[in-house]
Design a protein around this motif. Sequence first.
Motif, mmCIF file in Angstrom:
data_model
loop_
_atom_site.group_PDB
_atom_site.id
_atom_site.type_symbol
_atom_site.label_atom_id
_atom_site.label_comp_id
_atom_site.label_asym_id
_atom_site.label_seq_id
_atom_site.Cartn_x
_atom_site.Cartn_y
_atom_site.Cartn_z
ATOM 1 N N ALA A 307 16.782 -16.200 -9.849
ATOM 2 C CA ALA A 307 15.320 -16.090 -9.865
ATOM 3 C C ALA A 307 14.631 -17.367 -9.430
ATOM 4 C CB ALA A 307 14.844 -15.673 -11.255
ATOM 5 N N GLU A 308 15.036 -18.509 -9.975
ATOM 6 C CA GLU A 308 14.328 -19.758 -9.664
ATOM 7 C C GLU A 308 14.496 -20.159 -8.202
ATOM 8 O OE1 GLU A 308 13.029 -23.512 -8.865
ATOM 9 O OE2 GLU A 308 15.188 -23.068 -8.843
ATOM 10 N N PRO A 309 15.731 -20.243 -7.684
ATOM 11 C CA PRO A 309 15.845 -20.635 -6.271
ATOM 12 C C PRO A 309 15.243 -19.610 -5.317
ATOM 13 C CG PRO A 309 17.994 -20.018 -7.152
ATOM 14 C CD PRO A 309 17.059 -20.113 -8.313
ATOM 15 N N PHE A 310 15.361 -18.321 -5.647
ATOM 16 C CA PHE A 310 14.813 -17.298 -4.760
ATOM 17 C C PHE A 310 13.292 -17.400 -4.687
ATOM 18 C CE2 PHE A 310 12.790 -13.203 -4.067
ATOM 19 C CZ PHE A 310 13.427 -12.746 -2.940
ATOM 20 N N THR A 311 12.626 -17.419 -5.842
ATOM 21 C CA THR A 311 11.164 -17.453 -5.834
ATOM 22 C C THR A 311 10.646 -18.744 -5.222
ATOM 23 O OG1 THR A 311 11.212 -18.238 -8.122
ATOM 24 C CG2 THR A 311 10.861 -15.881 -7.777
ATOM 25 N N SER A 312 11.355 -19.848 -5.433
ATOM 26 C CA SER A 312 10.940 -21.124 -4.852
ATOM 27 C C SER A 312 10.983 -21.065 -3.330
ATOM 28 C CB SER A 312 11.831 -22.255 -5.369
ATOM 29 O OG SER A 312 11.485 -23.485 -4.769
ATOM 30 N N ARG A 313 12.090 -20.550 -2.791
ATOM 31 C CA ARG A 313 12.211 -20.439 -1.332
ATOM 32 C C ARG A 313 11.189 -19.449 -0.775
ATOM 33 N NH1 ARG A 313 18.398 -20.385 0.943
ATOM 34 N NH2 ARG A 313 19.354 -21.836 -0.539
ATOM 35 N N LEU A 314 11.014 -18.336 -1.476
ATOM 36 C CA LEU A 314 10.056 -17.337 -0.997
ATOM 37 C C LEU A 314 8.644 -17.905 -0.984
ATOM 38 C CD1 LEU A 314 9.661 -14.382 -0.095
ATOM 39 C CD2 LEU A 314 9.279 -13.799 -2.505
ATOM 40 N N GLY A 395 -0.744 -5.138 1.050
ATOM 41 C CA GLY A 395 -1.217 -6.482 1.339
ATOM 42 C C GLY A 395 -0.085 -7.472 1.150
ATOM 43 N N PRO A 396 -0.316 -8.749 1.497
ATOM 44 C CA PRO A 396 0.745 -9.762 1.510
ATOM 45 C C PRO A 396 1.030 -10.376 0.142
ATOM 46 C CG PRO A 396 -1.276 -10.738 2.301
ATOM 47 C CD PRO A 396 -1.589 -9.281 2.024
ATOM 48 N N VAL A 397 1.308 -9.544 -0.846
ATOM 49 C CA VAL A 397 1.542 -9.997 -2.216
ATOM 50 C C VAL A 397 2.946 -9.588 -2.646
ATOM 51 C CG1 VAL A 397 0.811 -9.844 -4.621
ATOM 52 C CG2 VAL A 397 -0.897 -9.848 -2.788
ATOM 53 N N ALA A 398 3.727 -10.563 -3.127
ATOM 54 C CA ALA A 398 5.116 -10.325 -3.531
ATOM 55 C C ALA A 398 5.272 -10.566 -5.025
ATOM 56 C CB ALA A 398 6.052 -11.243 -2.749
ATOM 57 N N PRO A 399 5.284 -9.512 -5.853
ATOM 58 C CA PRO A 399 5.503 -9.669 -7.281
ATOM 59 C C PRO A 399 6.999 -9.685 -7.602
ATOM 60 C CG PRO A 399 4.851 -7.419 -6.797
ATOM 61 C CD PRO A 399 4.954 -8.128 -5.485
ATOM 62 N N VAL A 400 7.447 -10.708 -8.331
ATOM 63 C CA VAL A 400 8.872 -10.884 -8.609
ATOM 64 C C VAL A 400 9.146 -10.634 -10.089
ATOM 65 C CG1 VAL A 400 10.832 -12.483 -8.529
ATOM 66 C CG2 VAL A 400 9.079 -12.547 -6.729
ATOM 67 N N VAL A 401 10.180 -9.812 -10.342
ATOM 68 C CA VAL A 401 10.626 -9.474 -11.694
ATOM 69 C C VAL A 401 12.120 -9.738 -11.770
ATOM 70 C CG1 VAL A 401 10.831 -7.629 -13.408
ATOM 71 C CG2 VAL A 401 8.856 -7.687 -11.874
ATOM 72 N N THR A 402 12.603 -10.234 -12.896
ATOM 73 C CA THR A 402 14.039 -10.495 -13.040
ATOM 74 C C THR A 402 14.741 -9.335 -13.742
ATOM 75 O OG1 THR A 402 13.759 -11.651 -15.143
ATOM 76 C CG2 THR A 402 13.679 -12.985 -13.138
ATOM 77 N N PHE A 403 16.057 -9.225 -13.499
ATOM 78 C CA PHE A 403 16.882 -8.242 -14.194
ATOM 79 C C PHE A 403 18.222 -8.880 -14.551
ATOM 80 C CE2 PHE A 403 18.064 -7.651 -9.740
ATOM 81 C CZ PHE A 403 19.435 -7.458 -9.779
ATOM 82 N N GLU A 404 18.939 -8.225 -15.461
ATOM 83 C CA GLU A 404 20.187 -8.797 -15.985
ATOM 84 C C GLU A 404 21.437 -8.116 -15.454
ATOM 85 O OE1 GLU A 404 20.350 -11.478 -17.756
ATOM 86 O OE2 GLU A 404 18.193 -11.724 -18.154
ATOM 87 N N ASN A 405 21.359 -6.819 -15.124
ATOM 88 C CA ASN A 405 22.550 -6.106 -14.661
ATOM 89 C C ASN A 405 22.151 -4.970 -13.738
ATOM 90 O OD1 ASN A 405 22.059 -3.648 -16.354
ATOM 91 N ND2 ASN A 405 22.405 -5.135 -18.024
#
Length: 488
Positions: A307-314, A395-405
């Motif tokens: 989650a952290e590296p992905f959202t940071s790069r995005l 529109g150009p909005v990317a909402p990010v949610v985390t999951f465990e499995n």
Amino acid sequence: MTGHHERLAVERVPKGLLIGGKWRAAVDGGEYEVEDPSTAQPLCAVADAGADDALAALDTAAAAQPCWAATAPRERGEILRAAFELLRERQDELAVLMTLEMGKPVAESRGEIRYAAEFFRWFAEEAVRIDGGWQTAPDGDGRIWVMRQPVGPALLITPWNFPMAMGTRKIGPAVAAGCTMIVKPAHQTPLSMLALAEILGQAGLPDGVLNVLTTTRPGEVCEPLLRDGRLRKLSFTGSTAVGRRLIEQSAANVLRTSMELGGNAPLIVCEDADLGKAVDGTVIAKLRNNGEACTAANRIYVHASLAEPFTSRLADRLGSMIVGRGTDEGVQVGPLIDAAGRDKVDSLVRDAVRAGARVLVGGEPMAGRPGYFYPPTVLADVPAGARVLREEIFGPVAPVVTFENDDQAIRLANDTVYGLVSYVFTESLRRGVRYAEALETGMVGLNKGVVSTPAAPFGGVKQSGLGREGGRIGIDEYLETKYVAVDV
């Protein structure tokens, strides 16, 4: 791009209704202005059709149907092939026209023209492959003869977000199958369809086979067509809410219907995903067409470990994108289609933030400039109840949610009434196959951010639509199957 070239692109396009091969004014003389969403200023005025114009178009389409159905498949295919060539020759001019009325960067518009042209090439080849069958009855008592025939006059309703490609995706198979047509483009983007109709005439399409009605009164224009028994087919691309109403109206005459409706596409980044590939794919799936696409990634589910590296790069990628008028050099994100579209995006972001989401980049309308601009936005920690996860953003909005499995990701992805497309990023073939089989969508992008191609069947399940466009089965929506029992 100079203002001179822009004016020429607009001036060249017919501004009337196309009925029976003639460009004409609306019966009541009505016109409406087409707006440039990057400036909120008018580009030109076009005819505004009413009910009388609609019935005149149906008169023409019905009269032309028998002769057009009898036209040789090869001849129909050659017309589509000629139109394909003309679209490719004029792609630069047509791309400017599209950008002016719709807003997307001109490089993307050029790509859409190429994509749109490919539907004509594909269905030019399918026209001569319409099959049937002949076989001995199992008990030997006679023969079974199966033939395919055109459905008949069709109403094709196209959206504003892909104003050329959604036209060719419907017109191509209708022409190949031998159906006459009435096309109603979205009122925001009529110019691309008017240009396309002119090109088809130049390619040799007979008068009356294609009729075009531009209008700000879709109900007044479409309802009498749907109630008239001469119309036999409806193909619609647009919102699920409008699609439901059209299905209801089509029921009276039991019309053949094709519906490509709303989406709420999940994009899933698994724990074993290639991070660079996943970010690249997400940018494409989210920002294509300014995010104004039914196939756009609407909900982004990322494994907690990434989650952290992905959202940071995005956030870095989206925050560095150049926003501006689509005809300006280097622009990567253009305006949204209109004030209502921009305000809806802003409302969804504000709702998510109030519910606890964090804005990593963007998050506010771009004030102090004309047009309907909204910056690329990344939201982290988006709570489950936020509207942005339930409604189509467009529109150009990317909402990010985390999951465990994987089980959780599949459950979250399927928790929607929509089912158009989903995206999965994983380096495991076994995991990829499991997701592809479990996700309740008509299409899956496996390690790909774009799924659309004329050679593949496009469409969704649940409330994302009925039927398929494109691919080898795309022409089936415009053909009836007739069985003849033969005594020999």
